[in-house]
Enzyme design. Structure first.
Site: not given
Ligand code: AMP
Length: 282
Positions: A37, A149
């Site tokens: 994030h 991701k």
């Molecule tokens: P989430 O909180 O899991 O909904 O993720 C929020 C954003 O962070 C989304 O756009 C995800 O793709 C991105 N994200 C989560 N994990 C990663 C990671 N390991 N590398 C890059 N982006 C990430």
């Protein structure tokens, strides 16, 4: 840095920023923030005058029996990370703020949402498209940042923005991994010590597929079989899917050419993890 809970407060702040001529970046998240994030927030801070981070565990993208209730939450820690990264505003609404009791309007995409994660999570992308549309309308950003991701999500959001003329630049950011290769995820906290070790099989399969293609393999079936073989060597792993799809249509490919996404979803115990690689070649 401010934390606000209502769409009205966000709108008022954004209106003021727009009056000043500021460009605004939005980073939508479900919280329990990690380096993945943070890479999105860092990029937004660099490319915009103001950055808004939304933290909302969106109920409409969770199916029955999924982990809506158990999803990890820690607003204090998240707020410290967001402030440290130099963002300007956290939007942290309650579910009732986003969804009135008689809410009945959804953004539902065809085609791109049917395969990959859409197969086992049939209502997931309807929830994602709906909440992201709402966030776009509330924050009216110039740019919004999403991680590679969640590759299918990134493709779906890009298509939605194009199809519905949102006029927002969607910026895709590379996968951030742990030192041993595991893609960072809030859901990694569900893993026991033994499962955490077993989860390495995902990145191992991803790196193998990527390397085979880099070495010249064009037969998608061969790449998939090798990846499946790798994952099946781990007793704690159970495959949901292993697919090679066209990065534009998300339809399965037989031959690797152009931009191809290798995507997997694997259960480690009861935790469902995803990973992917993107191969771009003529
Ligand atoms: P989430 O909180 O899991 O909904 O993720 C929020 C954003 O962070 C989304 O756009 C995800 O793709 C991105 N994200 C989560 N994990 C990663 C990671 N390991 N590398 C890059 N982006 C990430």
């Amino acid at each position: 840095m401010k934390i606000v809970k209502t769409a009205k407060e966000v709108r008022e702040i954004i209106k003021e920023w727009k009056r000043e001529g500021y460009e605004i970046g939005l980073v939508p998240t479900m919280g329990y923030l990690h380096e993945g994030h943070k890479s999105l927030i860092d990029r937004s801070v660099k490319e915009n005058d103001k950055t808004v981070v939304s933290i909302f565990v969106n109920p409409t993208q969770f199916g029955p029996g999924e982990d809506l209730e158990s999803y990890p939450r820690d607003l204090d820690r998240d707020a410290a990370l967001v402030e440290e990264a130099g963002a300007d505003l956290i939007f942290h609404p309650e579910a009732e703020e986003m969804y009135a009791e008689d809410f009945c309007t959804f953004v539902d995409m065809e085609r791109l949402t049917k395969g990959l994660c859409g197969k086992t999570r049939p209502i997931h992308f309807r929830g994602v498209c709906t909440v992201v549309s709402k966030l776009f309308h509330i924050a009216s950003p110039d740019r919004a940042y999403f991680g590679q991701k969640d590759a299918q999500q990134l493709a779906v959001i890009r298509r939605m923005v194009r199809d519905l003329n949102f006029g927002i630049e969607i910026v895709g950011c590379p996968i951030v991994r742990e030192e041993d290769g595991l893609a960072k995820s809030s859901r990694n906290t569900y893993l026991s010590k033994e499962e955490r070790q077993a989860a390495l099989i995902l990145s191992k399969a991803i790196f193998l597929g990527e390397q085979m293609i880099r070495d010249g393999e064009t037969d998608a079936e061969k790449v998939k079989s090798a990846m499946i073989g790798t994952i099946e060597s781990e007793p704690l792993a159970k495959i949901d899917y292993v697919e090679l799809v066209d990065w534009g249509t998300l339809e399965p490919v037989q031959t690797v050419r152009g931009s191809v996404l290798g995507a997997i979803a694997v259960y480690i115990g009861t935790t469902r993890l995803i990973d992917n690689f993107l191969s771009v070649r003529e």
